[in-house]
Every structure is written in C-alpha cells, then in structure tokens.
Design a protein around this motif. Structure first.
Motif, short mmCIF file in Angstrom:
data_model
loop_
_atom_site.label_atom_id
_atom_site.label_comp_id
_atom_site.label_asym_id
_atom_site.label_seq_id
_atom_site.Cartn_x
_atom_site.Cartn_y
_atom_site.Cartn_z
N ASN A 42 1.41 45.38 -14.20
CA ASN A 42 2.39 46.20 -13.52
C ASN A 42 1.78 46.62 -12.27
O ASN A 42 2.56 46.89 -11.10
CB ASN A 42 2.67 47.48 -14.39
CG ASN A 42 3.95 48.25 -13.69
OD1 ASN A 42 4.74 47.89 -13.25
ND2 ASN A 42 3.42 49.67 -13.50
N GLU B 26 2.09 55.25 -18.29
CA GLU B 26 1.42 53.87 -18.67
C GLU B 26 0.49 53.90 -19.87
O GLU B 26 0.06 52.99 -20.29
CB GLU B 26 0.73 53.35 -17.40
CG GLU B 26 1.70 53.01 -16.13
CD GLU B 26 0.60 52.72 -14.96
OE1 GLU B 26 1.16 52.03 -14.19
OE2 GLU B 26 -0.24 53.43 -14.82
N ARG C 133 -4.82 54.65 -15.20
CA ARG C 133 -3.46 54.65 -16.11
C ARG C 133 -2.82 56.04 -15.48
O ARG C 133 -3.33 57.27 -15.44
CB ARG C 133 -3.69 54.79 -17.39
CG ARG C 133 -3.91 53.22 -17.95
CD ARG C 133 -3.83 53.54 -19.57
NE ARG C 133 -4.36 52.07 -20.24
CZ ARG C 133 -3.66 51.17 -20.78
NH1 ARG C 133 -2.42 51.56 -20.80
NH2 ARG C 133 -4.27 50.08 -21.27
N TYR D 116 0.03 47.08 -18.44
CA TYR D 116 -0.18 48.03 -17.37
C TYR D 116 -1.00 47.47 -16.10
O TYR D 116 -0.62 47.82 -15.11
CB TYR D 116 -1.34 49.04 -18.25
CG TYR D 116 -2.39 49.66 -17.01
CD1 TYR D 116 -1.83 50.57 -16.10
CD2 TYR D 116 -3.54 49.45 -17.24
CE1 TYR D 116 -2.91 51.20 -15.14
CE2 TYR D 116 -4.46 49.79 -16.30
CZ TYR D 116 -4.40 50.96 -15.39
OH TYR D 116 -5.03 51.37 -14.66
#
Length: 298
Positions: free
Chosen positions: A250, A239, A235, A247
């Motif tokens: 994405n 995020e 991350r 997350y």
C-alpha cells in the motif's frame, strides 16, 4: 696273473683314501656343479627361504588389510559427504519455505536448527557481503535523474536488527557469538548505506513498526550511522491491522501515485517483495532471522 692282485690292492687303496678324506671333511652334500654344502649350512639356507616366504606372505596380508581399510574409509567418507549434502539441500529448502511463509523458528526440525547455527558461523556474513556487492555493482552504472524522483527503498528493519541488546538469546556463548556477527554485519551495512548516499540516491527507509515509535527509531538510526535519508516510512494507526506485505504494498502504491520512481527495493524479508509497484529492480539481502538460534522460541 700277478697283475690282478695288484689291481685289487689299488682299488682297495683308493677307496680307503676316499673314506679317509670324507671322514676328515665330515658329512657333506655334493651338488652337480661341484659345490659342497654341509648339512648345517643347508639347514640355515632352507630356514632362510622359509622365513623370507613367511615375511612376504605377512607383508601381502598387511597390504591387503590396509587396502580394504582405505577403501572402507573412502566409502564411509563418500557416504558421510552425501549425507551432509542431502541435509544441506533439505535444510536450505526448508529455510527458503520458512521465509516464504514467514514461519517461526520454533517450527524448524531439530537437525535444521543445528544446520542453521553452523550457517550463521560460516556463511551469513559472506552471503551478506556478496549480496551487497551485487547491489553496488548494479548502481555503480546508474545515476539518479535530476528531478529527484528516483528513489531507493531500503528496509530499515534490516538495519535496526543489527543494533542493540541481544540478551533474548539464552546462551551466553551464543549471545556473544551472535553479537559479534551482528556487529560485523552492521559495519557492512553502514558502509553500503554510505555508498548509496555517495551515489546521489534518495533513500526512503521503511519499517514495519508503528509511527508512535518514530522518535526512538529515528534516533537509533542516526546514532548508528544512518544519516541523510530522505524519508522514514512507518505504519499509521489505520495500518496496524494490515499484514506486513499489505501495508508495504500500500505504501509503494502511494509513492507511485506521488510520482516517485522506485529504482531499487532492498530487503532481507520476502514480504517486502509481494504486491504491485515493486520498482525497476529488487534485491534480497541475506536474512539472519532464521539463524539466531538458542533463543526461547528455538
């Protein structure tokens, strides 16, 4: 006329002889077949018949009681099996919905907590090994393209969950038991990881941890036998506030835009399979998270 007295004397003589013979032999029963039986012998014979009859009746009663007992026990066993089967179905479905909705273990019904503990003892490693076999069997018939864009996404949190100190589990006995399960699972996962690497696949490991833990995570993975991965996805600061599934979705989208082809997505957690661009094939590993009972949240 003289013959009559003689005849009478003869009859008296015969009766006298018969009476004398009976007195010599004692009291007897005369059967039509000609068999003589004394009263003592007859008494014993009748007693034997009565005793035999009582024994047969007792045996019949005993057999009847045993048969009823066996039938009752059988019915009890069937009912007990049905109860266990119902509990298994109920708890399996509850665990599935718990995974689907990312519920905490503390929300489990008590009877399903006990069931889950039994699962971890008997079935987790078997289920994990079977799911790994499915994945290996699938990739055994495939080869990555030479352009290097075919990748496999592998959940690093599954790998990391089998490593380290599990002291958060309160019971010492359960702690040792869970550690033993995780050690065996770790061996299976390292072998599985190396098998994928030997097939020439590019492995992209992803974790839900923030990137500030990159060095620690990288060191833990490599020291535990997970070497040669192509990328470690973590991350970013932007995020952190995202839901896990958002997350991960994405990041898959970013990989897709970069031209990578996700040949396989492997995770034990359902949040990894939400959103678009899941790739060609998804594989769910057995999840031990809901079977680590005995901790403070359970």
């Amino acid at each position: 006329m003289s013959s009559f007295p003689h005849s009478a004397d003869s009859g008296d003589s015969s009766q006298s002889l018969l009476s004398q013979r009976q007195s010599e032999l004692g009291s007897q029963y005369v059967v039509e077949s000609g068999v003589f039986m004394s009263s003592f012998t007859a008494t014993i014979f009748v007693a034997a018949l009565v005793t035999t009859g009582l024994l047969m009746l007792t045996l019949l009663i005993a057999l009847t009681v045993m048969l009823n007992s066996c039938q009752s026990s059988s019915n009890s066993g069937i009912l007990e099996h049905a109860k266990k089967s119902d509990q298994h179905d109920y708890c399996s479905l509850y665990i599935f919905h718990s995974e689907l909705n990312n519920l905490e273990i503390g929300e489990f019904p008590l009877n399903c907590k006990l069931y889950a503990l039994q699962y971890s003892k008997r079935h987790y490693l078997k289920d994990l090994n079977t799911s790994i076999w499915f994945i290996e069997d699938y990739f055994a018939g495939l080869t990555p393209d030479e352009d290097g864009l075919d990748i496999i996404l592998l959940d690093a949190d599954d790998l990391l969950s089998m490593i380290g100190n599990f002291s958060r589990i309160s019971s010492v006995d359960r702690n040792e038991h869970i550690e033993d399960i995780k050690n065996q699972a770790h061996i299976l996962l390292v072998r599985f990881y190396r098998q994928l690497r030997a097939g020439g696949w590019s492995l992209f490991l992803f974790t839900r941890k923030p990137s500030k833990h990159w060095k620690t995570t990288e060191s833990t993975l490599t020291s535990s036998g997970y070497l040669g991965w192509s990328s470690l996805v973590m991350r970013s600061d932007e995020e952190i506030q995202m839901e896990d599934w958002e997350y991960l979705s994405n990041r898959r989208l970013q990989l897709h835009k970069q031209g990578f082809r996700i040949v396989g997505l492997i995770s034990s957690k359902l949040d990894a399979f939400r959103g678009p661009h899941l790739g060609k094939r998804s594989f769910k590993l057995a999840n031990i998270q809901y079977y680590e009972l005995g901790n403070g949240n359970a």
